[in-house]
Design a protein around this motif. Structure first.
Motif, PDB file in Angstrom:
ATOM      1  N   UNK A 182       0.881  33.914  72.185  1.00 31.68           N
ATOM      2  CA  UNK A 182       0.301  34.207  70.875  1.00 31.68           C
ATOM      3  C   UNK A 182       0.589  33.113  69.849  1.00 31.68           C
ATOM      4  N   UNK A 183       1.246  32.038  70.268  1.00 28.87           N
ATOM      5  CA  UNK A 183       1.610  30.966  69.343  1.00 28.87           C
ATOM      6  C   UNK A 183       0.637  29.802  69.458  1.00 28.87           C
ATOM      7  N   UNK A 184       0.051  29.401  68.327  1.00 32.02           N
ATOM      8  CA  UNK A 184      -0.785  28.213  68.284  1.00 32.02           C
ATOM      9  C   UNK A 184       0.029  26.999  67.886  1.00 32.02           C
ATOM     10  N   UNK A 185      -0.552  25.833  68.088  1.00 34.94           N
ATOM     11  CA  UNK A 185       0.118  24.582  67.753  1.00 34.94           C
ATOM     12  C   UNK A 185      -0.837  23.719  66.928  1.00 34.94           C
ATOM     13  N   UNK A 186      -0.346  23.178  65.826  1.00 29.89           N
ATOM     14  CA  UNK A 186      -1.133  22.256  64.998  1.00 29.89           C
ATOM     15  C   UNK A 186      -2.463  22.866  64.551  1.00 29.89           C
ATOM     16  N   UNK A 187      -2.448  24.163  64.256  1.00 33.07           N
ATOM     17  CA  UNK A 187      -3.662  24.802  63.777  1.00 33.07           C
ATOM     18  C   UNK A 187      -4.658  25.168  64.854  1.00 33.07           C
ATOM     19  N   UNK A 188      -4.297  24.971  66.129  1.00 30.24           N
ATOM     20  CA  UNK A 188      -5.198  25.298  67.234  1.00 30.24           C
ATOM     21  C   UNK A 188      -5.030  26.765  67.630  1.00 30.24           C
ATOM     22  N   UNK A 189      -5.976  27.250  68.442  1.00 30.98           N
ATOM     23  CA  UNK A 189      -5.878  28.613  68.943  1.00 30.98           C
ATOM     24  C   UNK A 189      -4.679  28.784  69.863  1.00 30.98           C
ATOM     25  N   UNK A 190      -4.114  29.975  69.869  1.00 33.76           N
ATOM     26  CA  UNK A 190      -3.106  30.331  70.868  1.00 33.76           C
ATOM     27  C   UNK A 190      -3.788  30.508  72.216  1.00 33.76           C
ATOM     28  N   UNK A 191      -3.015  30.701  73.264  1.00 38.06           N
ATOM     29  CA  UNK A 191      -3.609  30.920  74.583  1.00 38.06           C
ATOM     30  C   UNK A 191      -4.468  32.177  74.587  1.00 38.06           C
ATOM     31  N   UNK A 192      -3.986  33.258  73.982  1.00 38.15           N
ATOM     32  CA  UNK A 192      -4.768  34.492  73.954  1.00 38.15           C
ATOM     33  C   UNK A 192      -6.060  34.287  73.180  1.00 38.15           C
ATOM     34  N   UNK A 193      -5.996  33.589  72.072  1.00 35.08           N
ATOM     35  CA  UNK A 193      -7.210  33.314  71.310  1.00 35.08           C
ATOM     36  C   UNK A 193      -8.176  32.441  72.105  1.00 35.08           C
TER      37      UNK A 193
END
Length: 242
Positions: free
Chosen positions: A101-112
């Motif tokens: 559920x964690x995004x990086x640098x404003x990107x989608x998370x894996x679930x997203x």
């Protein structure tokens, strides 16, 4: 046209921008990153995209299968794409809790990201390849303007990884069943895109093969993005633990 003269754009981020026909003259570009639909990119007088595409094909041979018009190649491409996602799913399960559920640098998370692929399946496979007019799956995640205009999509949805994966299995089965019987002639036909103004309106006139290619390309590209971001999350975790 906007012109930037003697500007310091260090650290600038351009997201969802159209930079077609942009010219950068006398620029300093160190440690820069470009990720997107790039064609005919000339750097210091050299068109570099042919080199980039060849290197991507070398690193990711599945891309050659994705571009094929042969059903056997497409079936193998889909198998490899699914295997890659299965491997990445096992990886995220071994990471700290809620990493999916964690995004990086404003990107989608894996679930997203997986929710977006649910939306891609509904858009480009069910609607464009099969010609169905059923509502989009509620947990699908599309671009913001599509989320606002399409009935059935739930912008507030917060499904778990397992919920999204269960849906992805059902969608994958639809593609596998269809691929098992498809012929080159069927792939070459004009896609039966419903005659309405729903997403994606620009698919009309494309072939079945082109619409299927969008599904495959989205699967490949977003898996690459997901792996990249999981690498960053892992690095961040290692740095905090050291």
């Amino acid at each position: 046209m906007r012109r930037f003269d003697d500007e310091n754009l260090t650290g600038a981020e351009f997201r969802e921008c159209d930079l077609s026909r942009a010219r950068m003259v006398g620029v300093v570009m160190q440690d820069a990153e470009i990720d997107g639909l790039v064609t005919n990119l000339v750097v210091n007088g050299v068109e570099v995209m042919s080199y980039v595409e060849a290197e991507l094909d070398r690193r990711h041979p599945v891309r050659l299968l994705i571009r094929s018009d042969q059903p056997d190649d497409l079936r193998e491409a889909w198998r490899q794409l699914r295997d890659d996602w299965a491997t990445t799913t096992e990886r995220v399960r071994s990471m700290p809790e809620n990493s999916e559920h964690h995004g990086v640098d404003g990107e989608w998370s894996m679930v997203e990201t997986l929710r977006h692929l649910v939306f891609v399946h509904d858009s480009w496979f069910r609607r464009c390849v099969l010609g169905l007019t059923e509502p989009f799956t509620a947990i699908g995640l599309g671009p913001p303007f599509v989320m606002d205009q399409e009935d059935g999509l739930d912008p507030t949805a917060q499904p778990s990884l397992d919920e999204v994966l269960a849906l992805r299995v059902r969608q994958a089965s639809e593609i596998e069943t269809w691929l098992a019987e498809v012929t080159p002639d069927q792939l070459a036909k004009t896609a039966p895109v419903p005659d309405d103004d729903r997403w994606p309106p620009y698919a009309k006139g494309r072939t079945v093969r082109q619409c299927l290619g969008t599904v495959f390309n989205e699967e490949w590209a977003h898996h690459r993005f997901c792996k990249r971001d999981l690498d960053k999350l892992s690095h961040q975790g290692s740095s905090q633990g050291s």
